[in-house]
Design an enzyme around this catalytic site. Sequence first.
Site, PDB file in Angstrom:
ATOM      1  N   SER A  78      42.692  37.080  45.958  1.00 10.05           N
ATOM      2  CA  SER A  78      43.317  37.101  44.641  1.00 10.05           C
ATOM      3  C   SER A  78      44.793  37.427  44.809  1.00 10.05           C
ATOM      4  O   SER A  78      45.209  37.997  45.821  1.00 10.05           O
ATOM      5  CB  SER A  78      42.658  38.168  43.758  1.00 10.05           C
ATOM      6  N   TYR A 122      39.601  47.039  42.510  1.00  6.11           N
ATOM      7  CA  TYR A 122      39.410  45.614  42.789  1.00  6.11           C
ATOM      8  C   TYR A 122      40.507  45.093  43.708  1.00  6.11           C
ATOM      9  O   TYR A 122      40.233  44.381  44.686  1.00  6.11           O
ATOM     10  CB  TYR A 122      39.417  44.851  41.471  1.00  6.11           C
TER      11      TYR A 122
END
Length: 259
Positions: A139, A152
Amino acid sequence: MPNGQIQRHTHFRIRLHPGNRTGYCTRFCRTGVPCRGSRPDRSEIAPSSWRGWSQHSGLGDLSTGGGAEDVLNQLGQVGEVDVLVNNAGIFSVEDFFELADDEWERYYQTNVMSLVRLCRALMPGMLERNRGSIINVSSEAAIKPLPQMIHYSMTKTAMLSISRGLAELTKGTAVRVNSLLPGPTWTGGVESYFEGLAEQEGRPLEEILSGYFQEHEPTSLIQRFAQVNEVADAAVFLAKNGAVNGSSLRVEGGIIRAI
């Protein structure tokens, strides 16, 4: 519970996980090579959608060693894997100061160790056959950590480190390991993310959505969500291009201000 999918290609076989799985499957099929597809949430798919090929599904919890072993055992009954797409993952908006140790552990086991377990099991076969591609879906948060999703972001940074290290193990072979860094992408999980963000900020969901990019992603050059097919196209590129190895391909609309 993370589920596993097996896609088979005449030139390579693909192992997919949840998230953008439908987009990845569709794009791989549309490269012009017949493939075998699967979706764990459906027992049957119309043959026309997958060019008449049979489907296979492997179900299991990749966040545990035992669950990953179950999936690998099911996979072994189908055949070799030449393309592995690690896309299993969870995400949520959390207060760093309130998040307990067990949640940090859950994120690490699901987002990081699921990748480790499958690469550890499947990469030796790729090296022995001297062919294969591993695509680890990270990501933009790996490089630009999100303050409301530090837990995360940490897992996505770890994925980059693991991916580059694994790529070093492929030197002199035709096996490749790369990372894919999508930015905000309009998927089924996005709605849950924004609901959490709205609750954290105490504002209506509609207001959050209307001003999201101006407020939260002002450096985005496209000022919109990426579409699933745009991310999937990048995965196809990494799977097919034999000269790309050890790289981190960004599909985040220019959010990261770096050359």
